[in-house]
Design a protein around this motif. Structure first.
Motif, PDB file in Angstrom:
ATOM      1  N   SER A 212       0.823  -1.213   0.000  1.00  0.00           N
ATOM      2  CA  SER A 212       0.000   0.000   0.000  1.00  0.00           C
ATOM      3  C   SER A 212       0.856   1.260   0.000  1.00  0.00           C
ATOM      4  O   SER A 212       0.398   2.328  -0.405  1.00  0.00           O
ATOM      5  N   LEU A 213       2.111   1.130   0.440  1.00  0.00           N
ATOM      6  CA  LEU A 213       2.994   2.291   0.499  1.00  0.00           C
ATOM      7  C   LEU A 213       3.557   2.666  -0.872  1.00  0.00           C
ATOM      8  O   LEU A 213       3.939   3.820  -1.092  1.00  0.00           O
ATOM      9  N   VAL A 214       3.626   1.698  -1.782  1.00  0.00           N
ATOM     10  CA  VAL A 214       4.304   1.951  -3.067  1.00  0.00           C
ATOM     11  C   VAL A 214       3.382   1.813  -4.266  1.00  0.00           C
ATOM     12  O   VAL A 214       3.833   1.950  -5.401  1.00  0.00           O
ATOM     13  N   THR A 215       2.092   1.569  -4.045  1.00  0.00           N
ATOM     14  CA  THR A 215       1.175   1.379  -5.170  1.00  0.00           C
ATOM     15  C   THR A 215       1.141   2.602  -6.076  1.00  0.00           C
ATOM     16  O   THR A 215       1.187   2.484  -7.312  1.00  0.00           O
ATOM     17  N   LYS A 216       1.074   3.791  -5.483  1.00  0.00           N
ATOM     18  CA  LYS A 216       1.016   5.009  -6.307  1.00  0.00           C
ATOM     19  C   LYS A 216       2.335   5.244  -7.047  1.00  0.00           C
ATOM     20  O   LYS A 216       2.344   5.751  -8.157  1.00  0.00           O
ATOM     21  N   LEU A 217       3.446   4.855  -6.419  1.00  0.00           N
ATOM     22  CA  LEU A 217       4.734   4.977  -7.089  1.00  0.00           C
ATOM     23  C   LEU A 217       4.799   4.063  -8.302  1.00  0.00           C
ATOM     24  O   LEU A 217       5.308   4.460  -9.365  1.00  0.00           O
ATOM     25  N   LEU A 218       4.295   2.841  -8.177  1.00  0.00           N
ATOM     26  CA  LEU A 218       4.265   1.927  -9.315  1.00  0.00           C
ATOM     27  C   LEU A 218       3.463   2.523 -10.469  1.00  0.00           C
ATOM     28  O   LEU A 218       3.846   2.392 -11.646  1.00  0.00           O
ATOM     29  N   GLY A 219       2.346   3.174 -10.149  1.00  0.00           N
ATOM     30  CA  GLY A 219       1.547   3.819 -11.190  1.00  0.00           C
ATOM     31  C   GLY A 219       2.302   4.929 -11.890  1.00  0.00           C
ATOM     32  O   GLY A 219       2.251   5.069 -13.119  1.00  0.00           O
ATOM     33  N   ARG A 220       3.037   5.736 -11.135  1.00  0.00           N
ATOM     34  CA  ARG A 220       3.799   6.842 -11.734  1.00  0.00           C
ATOM     35  C   ARG A 220       4.924   6.330 -12.620  1.00  0.00           C
ATOM     36  O   ARG A 220       5.214   6.929 -13.660  1.00  0.00           O
TER      37      ARG A 220
ATOM     38  N   PHE B 170       6.963   9.241   0.507  1.00  0.00           N
ATOM     39  CA  PHE B 170       7.379   9.679   1.839  1.00  0.00           C
ATOM     40  C   PHE B 170       6.175  10.116   2.677  1.00  0.00           C
ATOM     41  O   PHE B 170       6.034   9.726   3.839  1.00  0.00           O
ATOM     42  N   ARG B 171       5.286  10.909   2.077  1.00  0.00           N
ATOM     43  CA  ARG B 171       4.126  11.409   2.818  1.00  0.00           C
ATOM     44  C   ARG B 171       3.136  10.294   3.161  1.00  0.00           C
ATOM     45  O   ARG B 171       2.548  10.277   4.240  1.00  0.00           O
ATOM     46  N   ILE B 172       2.939   9.359   2.234  1.00  0.00           N
ATOM     47  CA  ILE B 172       2.034   8.236   2.505  1.00  0.00           C
ATOM     48  C   ILE B 172       2.569   7.386   3.653  1.00  0.00           C
ATOM     49  O   ILE B 172       1.833   7.020   4.576  1.00  0.00           O
ATOM     50  N   SER B 173       3.862   7.069   3.617  1.00  0.00           N
ATOM     51  CA  SER B 173       4.443   6.233   4.671  1.00  0.00           C
ATOM     52  C   SER B 173       4.434   6.953   6.014  1.00  0.00           C
ATOM     53  O   SER B 173       4.215   6.330   7.065  1.00  0.00           O
ATOM     54  N   ARG B 174       4.648   8.252   6.004  1.00  0.00           N
ATOM     55  CA  ARG B 174       4.613   9.012   7.255  1.00  0.00           C
ATOM     56  C   ARG B 174       3.212   8.980   7.876  1.00  0.00           C
ATOM     57  O   ARG B 174       3.057   8.779   9.092  1.00  0.00           O
ATOM     58  N   ALA B 175       2.190   9.151   7.038  1.00  0.00           N
ATOM     59  CA  ALA B 175       0.811   9.137   7.542  1.00  0.00           C
ATOM     60  C   ALA B 175       0.434   7.774   8.097  1.00  0.00           C
ATOM     61  O   ALA B 175      -0.141   7.658   9.189  1.00  0.00           O
TER      62      ALA B 175
ATOM     63  N   GLN C 113      -5.633   3.339   3.163  1.00  0.00           N
ATOM     64  CA  GLN C 113      -5.485   4.560   3.960  1.00  0.00           C
ATOM     65  C   GLN C 113      -5.085   5.739   3.074  1.00  0.00           C
ATOM     66  O   GLN C 113      -5.561   6.855   3.260  1.00  0.00           O
ATOM     67  N   LYS C 114      -4.200   5.482   2.139  1.00  0.00           N
ATOM     68  CA  LYS C 114      -3.697   6.565   1.289  1.00  0.00           C
ATOM     69  C   LYS C 114      -4.825   7.231   0.508  1.00  0.00           C
ATOM     70  O   LYS C 114      -4.818   8.458   0.308  1.00  0.00           O
ATOM     71  N   ASP C 115      -5.823   6.446   0.069  1.00  0.00           N
ATOM     72  CA  ASP C 115      -6.960   7.015  -0.664  1.00  0.00           C
ATOM     73  C   ASP C 115      -7.838   7.851   0.256  1.00  0.00           C
ATOM     74  O   ASP C 115      -8.332   8.912  -0.131  1.00  0.00           O
ATOM     75  N   ILE C 116      -8.021   7.368   1.482  1.00  0.00           N
ATOM     76  CA  ILE C 116      -8.830   8.109   2.441  1.00  0.00           C
ATOM     77  C   ILE C 116      -8.138   9.410   2.829  1.00  0.00           C
ATOM     78  O   ILE C 116      -8.757  10.479   2.890  1.00  0.00           O
TER      79      ILE C 116
ATOM     80  N   PRO D  69      -7.479   0.270 -12.681  1.00  0.00           N
ATOM     81  CA  PRO D  69      -8.204  -0.428 -11.612  1.00  0.00           C
ATOM     82  C   PRO D  69      -7.935  -1.928 -11.547  1.00  0.00           C
ATOM     83  O   PRO D  69      -7.749  -2.482 -10.463  1.00  0.00           O
ATOM     84  N   ASN D  70      -7.903  -2.590 -12.709  1.00  0.00           N
ATOM     85  CA  ASN D  70      -7.673  -4.041 -12.682  1.00  0.00           C
ATOM     86  C   ASN D  70      -6.264  -4.383 -12.232  1.00  0.00           C
ATOM     87  O   ASN D  70      -6.033  -5.365 -11.506  1.00  0.00           O
ATOM     88  N   VAL D  71      -5.298  -3.561 -12.621  1.00  0.00           N
ATOM     89  CA  VAL D  71      -3.911  -3.793 -12.214  1.00  0.00           C
ATOM     90  C   VAL D  71      -3.758  -3.518 -10.715  1.00  0.00           C
ATOM     91  O   VAL D  71      -3.105  -4.282  -9.984  1.00  0.00           O
ATOM     92  N   ALA D  72      -4.348  -2.423 -10.234  1.00  0.00           N
ATOM     93  CA  ALA D  72      -4.282  -2.094  -8.806  1.00  0.00           C
ATOM     94  C   ALA D  72      -4.912  -3.200  -7.964  1.00  0.00           C
ATOM     95  O   ALA D  72      -4.390  -3.573  -6.898  1.00  0.00           O
ATOM     96  N   ALA D  73      -6.043  -3.742  -8.442  1.00  0.00           N
ATOM     97  CA  ALA D  73      -6.705  -4.821  -7.723  1.00  0.00           C
ATOM     98  C   ALA D  73      -5.814  -6.057  -7.665  1.00  0.00           C
ATOM     99  O   ALA D  73      -5.704  -6.714  -6.624  1.00  0.00           O
ATOM    100  N   ALA D  74      -5.161  -6.372  -8.774  1.00  0.00           N
ATOM    101  CA  ALA D  74      -4.281  -7.547  -8.812  1.00  0.00           C
ATOM    102  C   ALA D  74      -3.084  -7.368  -7.889  1.00  0.00           C
ATOM    103  O   ALA D  74      -2.737  -8.264  -7.114  1.00  0.00           O
ATOM    104  N   VAL D  75      -2.450  -6.207  -7.944  1.00  0.00           N
ATOM    105  CA  VAL D  75      -1.254  -5.957  -7.129  1.00  0.00           C
ATOM    106  C   VAL D  75      -1.601  -6.020  -5.648  1.00  0.00           C
ATOM    107  O   VAL D  75      -0.839  -6.579  -4.835  1.00  0.00           O
TER     108      VAL D  75
END
Length: 539
Positions: free
Chosen positions: A43-51, A342-347, A319-322, A67-73
């Protein structure tokens, strides 16, 4: 009056808390540290993988996983975990707890490294390789659930057994924090050396080629605690309850526990034969006798764990989406990719420190005082209450001046998940089933939980992506999805509260008393003296 136990089991039930208890907690607990680190670090690196892999140069926003890739990961590791819980739970009853224990750990070490080395010449091939290794990583993690719980329950004394099993599971909280801290350190180091502007369409989503190393290093670090624990796991003796009651070797059980407890224990093969050959102690898993004695128990453990994990894993994974929805984490285009990690992991680390970890240790402190059933009821009730308190006045919480209040309330849902059903659903199945079926039944119960986690991972993902057109331009891209999801999770907590009524209380009883292994064929308890139970020597 219940019959006296075999001497070796009596010795375990009455043993004072000593060094071997804490050694077993650490050895088994480090597996759960690794489990939590590996499961939740995604969950900490999902957005990084997308970028990195799904950046569209024609778009004016950073890349994100489809969405399908995020669900699989996010969900593939849970599929592996479910399979591993069933397989290794069954194998633990067939081959012994210790013999299987090392297999799960080595699988976790190999696949943690494999996740970090995910290869391919295209985004699709890299993600496919990552999903492959995360499935088998989950398979190894799955085996750790029934084996660690069963081993700790069979080592512990009956007075503090709940606290010892809870302490093993509480290492999950440190694993979540460990993942956050490693991510903070790695992302901070890369951010300092390879800093780039916020979002720049000409800079590939405001990231740098070196950012690809960030998520790989985070995943591979998960192999370290597992590898360090392997030697000590292999040094542990098989549990006396498996050796005596399943393998039917009283001499070996007495010898193993004599070393552990540092007392002389007399073996009595005749007593073992009397117990294990009785019809009441030989029925199979899916027989009428099992259903009569333990059918309701299995329904209780599977249903409550299923409902709990829908809520618990949904909250952790997204959590990151919320936090983005309520504005606690800035919009992606206002920061570079490594800054976002960094910000996601800190939160998430802050939430774990304030809510998750304290909840685990409140359970450790109180479970043998107030009991499993009470803690589970309290946990489900307050999870429901706090989710409704977030969902009903959701518009209130999205205002900038109220975001801290939202985070505090959200942290309380984690506190009562862990001072509640997330701990007790792990503990109870390790206590209420017979020794020869204990690991299998715990695996089935845990697999039901992971089925709930899969529902949460896939269902909450799509729910949180639904948009309220009125809010999209105002900076709340997932507003209506998050609110409705909180209502659904509150409903799951309410159902969990109802099914908890079926859960038996096991506080202060021996495992044989709870499971009915000291009963006659007609279900009545055997009288004292029916079997031979020698007194301990040198005590």
């Amino acid at each position: 009056m219940a019959r006296q136990q075999l001497q070796v089991l009596d010795a375990l039930d009455g043993a004072k808390t000593q060094l071997y208890h804490f050694t077993a907690i650490i050895i088994a607990g480090m597996g759960f540290f690794t489990d939590a680190y590996d499961l939740f670090s995604i969950s900490l690196v999902t957005k990084l993988l997308g970028r990195i892999y799904y950046y569209d140069p024609t778009s004016d926003t950073p890349g994100s996983l489809p969405p399908n890739v995020a669900a699989a990961v996010n969900g593939v590791a849970f599929c592996g975990t479910l399979s591993g819980q069933l397989f290794f739970g069954w194998l633990g009853d067939k081959l012994g707890r210790k013999n299987v224990y090392g297999m799960t750990l080595m699988l976790m070490v190999i696949c943690s490294v494999g996740c970090g080395l995910s290869f391919g010449s295209s985004p699709k091939s890299v993600i496919t390789t990552l999903c492959f290794f995360r499935f088998w990583l989950g398979f190894g993690i799955g085996g750790d659930y029934p084996l660690s719980a069963t081993i700790m329950s069979e080592y512990a004394n009956k007075k503090t057994r709940g606290s010892f099993i809870a302490a093993v599971f509480a290492m999950q909280g440190f694993g979540i924090i460990g993942g956050g801290i490693v991510t903070l350190i790695v992302s901070a180091a890369f951010k300092a050396k390879y800093n780039v502007p916020a979002y720049d369409i000409n800079r590939k989503g405001s990231t740098v080629p070196q950012a690809d190393y960030v998520w790989r290093l985070i995943f591979m670090f998960g192999a370290v605690p597992a590898a360090l624990t392997y030697y000590w796991r292999m040094k542990m003796p098989e549990t006396a309850r498996y050796t005596a009651l399943v393998a039917k070797n009283a001499k070996q059980a007495a010898a193993d526990m004599s070393k552990v407890l540092q007392v002389d224990i007399e073996a009595n093969q005749n007593a073992v034969a009397t117990i294990t050959t009785k019809d009441s102690n030989s029925f199979g898993l899916f027989t009428k006798q099992f259903l009569r004695r333990h059918g309701v128990h299995l329904l209780a453990t599977t249903s409550t764990w299923f409902l709990l994990d829908i809520a618990f894993y949904s909250q952790n994974l997204f959590q990151k989406d919320i936090f983005s929805a309520i504005g606690w984490i800035p919009p992606a285009k206002s920061m570079n990719a490594i800054e976002e990690v960094f910000r996601i992991s800190r939160a998430q680390t802050l939430i774990a420190l304030c809510g998750t970890v304290p909840g685990y240790w409140f359970t450790v402190a109180l479970i043998d005082v107030i009991g499993r059933w009470v803690i589970q009821m309290i946990g489900f009730f307050f999870m429901m209450a706090f989710m409704l308190a977030l969902a009903i006045p959701y518009e209130h919480w999205t205002k900038s001046e109220n975001r801290i209040g939202f985070v505090v309330m959200y942290a309380f849902t984690f506190f009562f998940a862990n001072f509640g059903p997330n701990s007790t659903t792990f503990i109870v199945p390790a206590e209420i089933f017979p020794a020869r079926l204990r690991s299998t039944c715990h695996g089935i119960s845990a697999a039901a939980g992971k089925a709930g986690a899969i529902v949460g991972a896939f269902g909450f993902l799509y729910a949180a992506q639904s948009q309220d057109p009125a809010k999209t331009d105002a900076g709340y891209p997932a507003g209506i999805g998050v609110r409705n999801s909180l209502f659904v999770l509150a409903g799951c907590s309410f159902l969990g509260l109802l099914f908890t009524l079926l859960v038996p209380e096991s506080k202060g009883k021996s495992l044989e008393e709870i499971s009915g292994e000291n009963e006659n064929d007609d279900g009545t308890e055997m009288a004292a003296g029916t079997t031979i139970a020698p007194v301990l020597n040198n005590q």
